[in-house]
Structures are given as C-alpha cells and as structure tokens.
Scaffold this motif. Structure first.
Motif, PDB file in Angstrom:
ATOM      1  N   GLY A 188       0.684  -1.046  -0.035  1.00 10.31           N
ATOM      2  CA  GLY A 188      -0.111   0.002   0.088  1.00 10.31           C
ATOM      3  C   GLY A 188       0.847   1.451   0.161  1.00 10.31           C
ATOM      4  N   ILE A 189       1.981   1.022   0.837  1.00  2.00           N
ATOM      5  CA  ILE A 189       2.938   2.440   0.757  1.00  2.00           C
ATOM      6  C   ILE A 189       3.324   2.616  -0.570  1.00  2.00           C
ATOM      7  CG2 ILE A 189       5.030   3.164   1.643  1.00  2.00           C
ATOM      8  CD1 ILE A 189       4.203   1.622   4.515  1.00  2.00           C
ATOM      9  N   TRP A 190       3.972   1.667  -1.212  1.00  2.00           N
ATOM     10  CA  TRP A 190       4.620   1.788  -2.482  1.00  2.00           C
ATOM     11  C   TRP A 190       3.614   2.118  -3.549  1.00  2.00           C
ATOM     12  CZ3 TRP A 190       7.941  -3.202  -1.663  1.00  2.00           C
ATOM     13  CH2 TRP A 190       9.011  -2.548  -0.792  1.00  2.00           C
ATOM     14  N   GLY A 191       2.484   1.648  -3.546  1.00  2.00           N
ATOM     15  CA  GLY A 191       1.422   1.904  -4.228  1.00  2.00           C
ATOM     16  C   GLY A 191       0.973   3.348  -4.506  1.00  2.00           C
ATOM     17  N   SER A 192       0.943   3.769  -3.140  1.00  2.00           N
ATOM     18  CA  SER A 192       0.666   5.145  -2.814  1.00  2.00           C
ATOM     19  C   SER A 192       1.723   6.384  -3.654  1.00  2.00           C
ATOM     20  CB  SER A 192       0.436   5.489  -1.693  1.00  2.00           C
ATOM     21  OG  SER A 192       0.120   6.742  -1.384  1.00  2.00           O
ATOM     22  N   ILE A 193       3.073   5.932  -3.160  1.00  2.00           N
ATOM     23  CA  ILE A 193       4.163   6.593  -4.068  1.00  2.00           C
ATOM     24  C   ILE A 193       4.105   6.473  -5.373  1.00  2.00           C
ATOM     25  CG2 ILE A 193       6.727   6.572  -4.146  1.00  2.00           C
ATOM     26  CD1 ILE A 193       6.674   5.510  -0.971  1.00  2.00           C
ATOM     27  N   LEU A 194       3.862   5.496  -5.882  1.00  2.00           N
ATOM     28  CA  LEU A 194       4.102   5.257  -7.447  1.00  2.00           C
ATOM     29  C   LEU A 194       2.582   6.128  -7.998  1.00  2.00           C
ATOM     30  CD1 LEU A 194       5.393   1.644  -7.596  1.00  2.00           C
ATOM     31  CD2 LEU A 194       6.435   3.738  -8.581  1.00  2.00           C
ATOM     32  N   HIS A 195       1.779   5.934  -7.187  1.00  2.00           N
ATOM     33  CA  HIS A 195       0.439   6.822  -7.735  1.00  2.00           C
ATOM     34  C   HIS A 195       0.769   8.011  -7.832  1.00  2.00           C
ATOM     35  CE1 HIS A 195      -3.799   8.315  -6.900  1.00  2.00           C
ATOM     36  NE2 HIS A 195      -4.007   7.610  -7.993  1.00  2.00           N
ATOM     37  N   ALA A 196       1.427   8.793  -6.925  1.00  2.00           N
ATOM     38  CA  ALA A 196       1.746   9.935  -6.753  1.00  2.00           C
ATOM     39  C   ALA A 196       2.749  10.436  -7.816  1.00  2.00           C
ATOM     40  CB  ALA A 196       2.216  10.396  -5.498  1.00  2.00           C
ATOM     41  N   ARG A 197       3.780   9.465  -8.120  1.00  2.00           N
ATOM     42  CA  ARG A 197       4.627   9.786  -9.229  1.00  2.00           C
ATOM     43  C   ARG A 197       3.844   9.854 -10.670  1.00  2.00           C
ATOM     44  NH1 ARG A 197       9.563   5.892  -8.988  1.00  2.00           N
ATOM     45  NH2 ARG A 197      10.054   7.141  -7.125  1.00  2.00           N
ATOM     46  N   VAL A 198       2.974   8.824 -10.802  1.00  2.00           N
ATOM     47  CA  VAL A 198       2.231   9.022 -11.938  1.00  2.00           C
ATOM     48  C   VAL A 198       1.505  10.356 -12.047  1.00  2.00           C
ATOM     49  CG1 VAL A 198       0.276   8.089 -13.513  1.00  2.00           C
ATOM     50  CG2 VAL A 198       1.702   6.601 -12.128  1.00  2.00           C
ATOM     51  N   ILE A 199       0.785  10.857 -11.212  1.00  2.00           N
ATOM     52  CA  ILE A 199       0.175  12.131 -11.168  1.00  2.00           C
ATOM     53  C   ILE A 199       1.225  13.249 -11.182  1.00  2.00           C
ATOM     54  CG2 ILE A 199      -1.188  13.829 -10.109  1.00  2.00           C
ATOM     55  CD1 ILE A 199      -2.278  11.373  -8.330  1.00  2.00           C
ATOM     56  N   LEU A 200       2.287  13.291 -10.909  1.00  2.00           N
ATOM     57  CA  LEU A 200       3.290  14.217 -10.941  1.00  2.00           C
ATOM     58  C   LEU A 200       3.985  14.276 -12.264  1.00  2.00           C
ATOM     59  CD1 LEU A 200       4.838  16.271  -9.563  1.00  2.00           C
ATOM     60  CD2 LEU A 200       6.719  14.725  -8.967  1.00  2.00           C
ATOM     61  N   ASN A 201       4.205  13.141 -12.983  1.00  2.00           N
ATOM     62  CA  ASN A 201       4.714  13.261 -14.261  1.00  2.00           C
ATOM     63  C   ASN A 201       3.775  13.535 -15.357  1.00  2.00           C
ATOM     64  OD1 ASN A 201       7.519  11.996 -14.258  1.00  2.00           O
ATOM     65  ND2 ASN A 201       6.708  10.752 -12.941  1.00  2.00           N
ATOM     66  N   ALA A 202       2.609  13.061 -15.192  1.00  2.00           N
ATOM     67  CA  ALA A 202       1.534  13.451 -16.090  1.00  2.00           C
ATOM     68  C   ALA A 202       1.218  15.008 -15.894  1.00  2.00           C
ATOM     69  CB  ALA A 202       0.281  12.684 -15.942  1.00  2.00           C
ATOM     70  N   SER A 203       1.140  15.567 -15.044  1.00  2.00           N
ATOM     71  CA  SER A 203       0.945  16.851 -14.704  1.00  2.00           C
ATOM     72  C   SER A 203       1.876  17.797 -15.136  1.00  2.00           C
ATOM     73  CB  SER A 203       0.612  17.256 -13.194  1.00  2.00           C
ATOM     74  OG  SER A 203      -0.509  16.698 -12.860  1.00  2.00           O
TER      75      SER A 203
END
Length: 147
Positions: free
Chosen positions: A39-54
């Motif tokens: 869950g922790i890593w999934g959250s970090i990676l989810h944030a990374r996707v949002i940051l990169n796409a933004s």
C-alpha cells in the motif's frame, strides 16, 4: 498549428479529467496509514504518475505559447516524461497485486527498489557535480537498498 498540437489539444481535456480523478483518490486516502509495504509503495507510485503526467501537461502548455521557431520542446522530452509516468503506473500495479504470495511479493519488492534506485539515479546524477549533498544522498540510497 501542427498535427501534434492538435492531437494534444484533442486529448488534453480527457487527461485533465483523469488526473483530477487520480488526485481525488489520493485526497480521499490522505492521512490513512497503510498497514503494508504494498500500500505504501502503491501510494508513492500513484503520486509519481500524477506528478509526471501533470508536469508533461505544463511543459506542453508552456511550449505552445512560444512563438514558432523558439520552442525548446521536442517529442523526445515529452516521450521521456510520458514513459516515466507509464513505468510508475505499471510498477504500481505490479507491487499492489493482491494475488502475489510472500515469495512473489519479496521478489517484487526488490524489483521496486531497483526501479526506485534507477529513477533516483537518472533524476539526481546531473546535480551531484554541483551539490555534494546530492552525491551523499545518492551514495546513501544505494547502501540502503543493498540487501
């Protein structure tokens, strides 16, 4: 206007809507502690996707307001950011797979650490020549993940 710009403008609204949905998910779970590394890593990676796409959207938008011939943006730069976002998304699916048993998860944990180390290396390597703190951080990161 060129074909690439039209392609961007046609998909821009859909991408913005999906990003807002992703941010809403993050906001909904904000402050809720995860009880496992998946869950922790999934959250970090989810944030990374949002940051990169933004970031990709903002860079394209900034480039489109420049006069023709003065744009510094090229397809390779956008592709690199998009690839990083897709890699993070795939890795999020990989580490949060509920069907993975303990051995599978341990192997996935090591793949995640390798992915994270490679990402940090690409991101921070250019700065280590000017900033010794970056060099020390990169050295520490490598030691932390060796196991």
């Amino acid at each position: 206007m060129n074909k690439s710009f039209h392609h961007f403008t046609n998909g821009h609204g859909d991408l913005e809507a999906k990003l807002q949905e992703a941010v809403a998910v993050s906001e909904k779970i904000r402050g809720q502690a995860s009880d496992n590394w998946s869950g922790i890593w999934g959250s970090i990676l989810h944030a990374r996707v949002i940051l990169n796409a933004s970031s990709m959207i903002k860079i394209i938008e900034a480039a489109t307001i420049q006069a023709a011939g003065s744009q510094l943006l090229d397809h390779f730069s956008v592709a690199s950011i998009a690839r990083t976002a897709m890699e993070a998304g795939v890795m999020a699916l990989y580490v949060t797979d509920p069907t993975a048993d303990a051995d599978d998860f341990e192997m996935r944990r090591k793949v995640f650490l390798l992915h994270d180390t490679c990402h940090r290396t690409r991101m921070f390597k250019p700065g280590e020549k000017q900033n010794t703190a970056v060099k020390e951080m990169r050295a520490c990161t490598g030691k932390r993940y060796r196991n």
